[in-house]
Design an enzyme around this catalytic site. Structure first.
Site, PDB file in Angstrom:
ATOM      1  N   TYR A  46       7.106  -2.543 -14.730  1.00 16.34           N
ATOM      2  CA  TYR A  46       6.459  -3.755 -14.025  1.00 16.34           C
ATOM      3  C   TYR A  46       7.692  -4.950 -13.735  1.00 16.34           C
ATOM      4  O   TYR A  46       8.493  -5.050 -14.757  1.00 16.34           O
ATOM      5  CB  TYR A  46       5.388  -4.590 -14.497  1.00 16.34           C
ATOM      6  CG  TYR A  46       4.077  -4.194 -13.720  1.00 16.34           C
ATOM      7  CD1 TYR A  46       4.036  -4.857 -12.600  1.00 16.34           C
ATOM      8  CD2 TYR A  46       3.230  -3.326 -14.132  1.00 16.34           C
ATOM      9  CE1 TYR A  46       3.011  -4.653 -11.672  1.00 16.34           C
ATOM     10  CE2 TYR A  46       2.320  -3.107 -13.382  1.00 16.34           C
ATOM     11  CZ  TYR A  46       2.030  -3.863 -11.989  1.00 16.34           C
ATOM     12  OH  TYR A  46       0.883  -3.679 -11.166  1.00 16.34           O
ATOM     13  N   GLU A  48       7.173  -7.539 -10.883  1.00 18.82           N
ATOM     14  CA  GLU A  48       7.021  -8.623 -10.140  1.00 18.82           C
ATOM     15  C   GLU A  48       8.024  -9.602  -9.896  1.00 18.82           C
ATOM     16  O   GLU A  48       8.385 -10.099 -10.924  1.00 18.82           O
ATOM     17  CB  GLU A  48       5.462  -9.018 -10.286  1.00 18.82           C
ATOM     18  CG  GLU A  48       4.499  -8.244  -9.840  1.00 18.82           C
ATOM     19  CD  GLU A  48       3.122  -8.957 -10.140  1.00 18.82           C
ATOM     20  OE1 GLU A  48       2.938  -9.952 -10.498  1.00 18.82           O
ATOM     21  OE2 GLU A  48       2.097  -8.201  -9.710  1.00 18.82           O
ATOM     22  N   ASP A 196      13.122  -2.043  14.917  1.00 20.67           N
ATOM     23  CA  ASP A 196      12.438  -1.266  13.874  1.00 20.67           C
ATOM     24  C   ASP A 196      13.257   0.175  14.158  1.00 20.67           C
ATOM     25  O   ASP A 196      12.940   0.952  15.025  1.00 20.67           O
ATOM     26  CB  ASP A 196      10.885  -0.981  14.008  1.00 20.67           C
ATOM     27  CG  ASP A 196      10.242  -0.091  13.214  1.00 20.67           C
ATOM     28  OD1 ASP A 196      11.021   0.553  12.457  1.00 20.67           O
ATOM     29  OD2 ASP A 196       9.076   0.072  13.200  1.00 20.67           O
ATOM     30  N   THR A 222      12.383   2.453   7.786  1.00 20.57           N
ATOM     31  CA  THR A 222      12.037   3.215   6.876  1.00 20.57           C
ATOM     32  C   THR A 222      13.195   3.879   6.253  1.00 20.57           C
ATOM     33  O   THR A 222      14.327   4.006   6.952  1.00 20.57           O
ATOM     34  CB  THR A 222      11.116   4.393   7.402  1.00 20.57           C
ATOM     35  OG1 THR A 222      11.630   5.101   8.323  1.00 20.57           O
ATOM     36  CG2 THR A 222       9.872   3.970   7.629  1.00 20.57           C
ATOM     37  N   LYS A 225      13.488   8.920   6.912  1.00 18.68           N
ATOM     38  CA  LYS A 225      13.611   9.925   8.328  1.00 18.68           C
ATOM     39  C   LYS A 225      14.951  10.134   8.269  1.00 18.68           C
ATOM     40  O   LYS A 225      15.588  10.928   7.513  1.00 18.68           O
ATOM     41  CB  LYS A 225      13.192   9.066   9.604  1.00 18.68           C
ATOM     42  CG  LYS A 225      11.505   8.716   9.303  1.00 18.68           C
ATOM     43  CD  LYS A 225      11.056   7.693  10.405  1.00 18.68           C
ATOM     44  CE  LYS A 225       9.462   7.597   9.885  1.00 18.68           C
ATOM     45  NZ  LYS A 225       8.768   6.612  10.789  1.00 18.68           N
ATOM     46  N   ARG A 231      10.690   8.106   0.504  1.00 16.15           N
ATOM     47  CA  ARG A 231       9.838   7.250   1.210  1.00 16.15           C
ATOM     48  C   ARG A 231       9.788   6.102   0.964  1.00 16.15           C
ATOM     49  O   ARG A 231       9.394   5.561  -0.200  1.00 16.15           O
ATOM     50  CB  ARG A 231       8.299   7.969   1.248  1.00 16.15           C
ATOM     51  CG  ARG A 231       7.835   9.294   1.309  1.00 16.15           C
ATOM     52  CD  ARG A 231       6.422   9.698   1.307  1.00 16.15           C
ATOM     53  NE  ARG A 231       6.131   9.410   2.802  1.00 16.15           N
ATOM     54  CZ  ARG A 231       6.613  10.128   3.816  1.00 16.15           C
ATOM     55  NH1 ARG A 231       7.281  11.399   3.480  1.00 16.15           N
ATOM     56  NH2 ARG A 231       6.242  10.205   5.023  1.00 16.15           N
TER      57      ARG A 231
HETATM   58  C1  LIG Z   1       7.918   5.931  10.628  1.00 18.51           C
HETATM   59  C2  LIG Z   1       7.781   4.504  11.286  1.00 18.51           C
HETATM   60  C3  LIG Z   1       6.922   3.453  10.775  1.00 18.51           C
HETATM   61  C4  LIG Z   1       6.198   3.510   9.487  1.00 18.51           C
HETATM   62  O1  LIG Z   1       6.485   4.158   8.429  1.00 18.51           O
HETATM   63  P1  LIG Z   1       5.431   4.767   7.225  1.00 18.51           P
HETATM   64  O2  LIG Z   1       6.601   4.771   6.191  1.00 18.51           O
HETATM   65  O3  LIG Z   1       5.024   6.137   7.759  1.00 18.51           O
HETATM   66  O4  LIG Z   1       4.334   3.665   7.172  1.00 18.51           O
HETATM   67  C5  LIG Z   1       7.277   2.384  11.420  1.00 18.51           C
HETATM   68  N1  LIG Z   1       7.878   2.221  12.760  1.00 18.51           N
HETATM   69  C6  LIG Z   1       8.459   3.112  13.243  1.00 18.51           C
HETATM   70  C7  LIG Z   1       9.289   3.024  14.271  1.00 18.51           C
HETATM   71  C8  LIG Z   1       8.301   4.391  12.675  1.00 18.51           C
HETATM   72  O5  LIG Z   1       8.881   5.476  13.237  1.00 18.51           O
END
Ligand SMILES: *Cc1c(COP(=O)(O)O)cnc(C)c1O
Length: 391
Positions: A46, A48, A196, A222, A225, A231
């Site tokens: 933990y 925090e 994003d 993220t 990807k 993740r």
């Molecule tokens: C995949 C994605 C997210 C969210 O990701 P998660 O890990 O699935 O919650 C947010 N914004 C964009 C543009 C994405 O492609």
């Protein structure tokens, strides 16, 4: 593993993954080192708070883990820690975006994001997401015909609607975004600009997509990807007199989360180091080459490629073709039966429903990680064509 049921399921999933052609644009295959960090004893701790300011004892080692992840994030994206802060604690992309809004946009305030059917993400203010319940989405769209961003139109909406924050960066848009234009739009209406880069972060890291940092106030991503990590997610916030970084960090903890997942942060650190290697650069270049070949070949075979092509790892094809083809769901089912995994996806101005839309979204990253090259993607395109045309 003593738990034979879970052991069997993991083995079954492993076998499934090995046995298919994976064209899911948001997926990838992580290294053994990433898996090892994820499966480590760091999960027991933990912690925090933030490095140096924890609410638990015994956090000396995990402080080092978190600081290393931060350092590597700055190095990979060539950022000066005097000018940027990075939060490595968000549990995934959606909570990262919600944290940014929580920090910067008053409840009920306006968030301008791309409509879902056009390529935006749920967390860009869609009604079904909390981001569309706690805040108000001002949607923007791609242009009819070209299916690309029309910055003049976006600016008109921004000036008329005065959002608090504008999001650029999408879940199904195949072309490079002009971040400078988005900065001008944000300045024209006094909004924050959040990029994003969830989908294309690995392409930025590999030098095949322009970095958004010179123009954005906040960059979220993220890590699982194209970036090919576990993740998780990162939030980069510009450090200046406005102290947005403090607002964002407070929104992550204690605002939205308790203890960080330190095992996951360690795995992110591993992935960030991997992404800074020449081999990763080669992978990123190959990802884009492969997606282009896939788009070209499918186009030659008579499938309409949305936006007319791709400059990234992903593309959408219109399989419905105004009723002359088949629905997206049926297309995805057929492909799955043939061992090709994709997802059905809306296309801009879709005349069908999100559950059974007109398109498919395809991505080249996972199969590129597995070593596939242009000729393999020509073969994949031909196989897709054969399967979709079969009765
Ligand atoms: C995949 C994605 C997210 C969210 O990701 P998660 O890990 O699935 O919650 C947010 N914004 C964009 C543009 C994405 O492609």
């Amino acid at each position: 593993m003593k738990d034979t049921q879970i052991k069997k399921l993991i083995a079954a999933e492993n076998k499934r993954q090995k046995g298919v052609i994976n064209l899911i644009a948001s997926e990838n295959y992580v290294s053994k080192d990433v898996l090892e960090a994820l499966g480590s004893e760091l999960t027991n701790k933990y912690a925090e708070g933030y490095p140096g300011h924890r609410y638990y004892r015994g956090t000396g080692v995990v402080d080092d883990v978190e600081r290393l992840a931060q350092e590597r994030a700055f190095e990979l994206f060539k950022l000066n820690p005097e000018e940027w802060s990075v939060n490595v604690q968000p549990l995934s992309g959606s909570p990262a975006n919600v944290a940014v809004y929580t920090g910067l946009v008053p409840f009920g305030g306006r968030i301008m994001g791309m409509a879902l059917e056009h390529g935006g993400h749920l967390t860009h203010g869609q009604k079904v997401s909390v981001t569309g319940k706690f805040w108000t989405q001002v949607p923007y769209f791609v242009e009819k015909g070209s299916e690309r961003l029309n910055y003049g139109e976006i600016q008109k909406i921004a000036i008329a609607e005065k959002p608090v924050l504008i999001v650029a960066g999408f879940t199904a848009y195949a072309h490079v975004i002009d971040f400078k234009k988005f900065r001008e739009i944000a300045d024209a209406c006094g909004a924050y600009l959040m990029v994003d880069m969830s989908h294309f972060a690995g392409l930025v890291a590999g030098g095949v997509y322009p970095p958004p940092f010179a123009y954005a106030d906040v960059v979220t991503t993220t890590t699982h990807k194209t970036l090919r990590g576990p993740r998780s997610a990162l939030i980069f916030t510009r450090k200046d007199k406005r102290e947005l970084n403090k607002l964002v960090n407070r929104a992550v903890f204690p605002g939205m989360q308790g203890g960080p997942h330190v095992n996951q942060i360690a795995a992110v650190a591993v992935a960030l180091k991997e992404a800074s290697t020449p081999a990763f650069k080669k992978y990123a270049e190959q990802v884009v080459k492969n997606a282009k070949v896939l788009a070209d070949e499918l186009g030659k075979l008579g499938w309409r490629v949305v936006e007319g092509g791709t400059e990234t790892h992903l593309l959408r094809i219109d399989v419905w073709q105004n009723g002359k083809g088949i629905g997206g769901r049926e297309a995805a089912d057929k492909l799955e039966a043939a061992g090709i995994i994709v997802n059905e996806n809306t296309i801009p101005f879709d005349t069908r429903t999100p559950k059974d839309p007109s398109g498919l979204r395809l991505g080249s990253a996972p199969e590129t990680t597995r070593g596939k090259k242009e000729k393999d993607f020509v073969a994949i395109a031909r196989k897709i064509d054969t399967v979709l045309r079969s009765r």
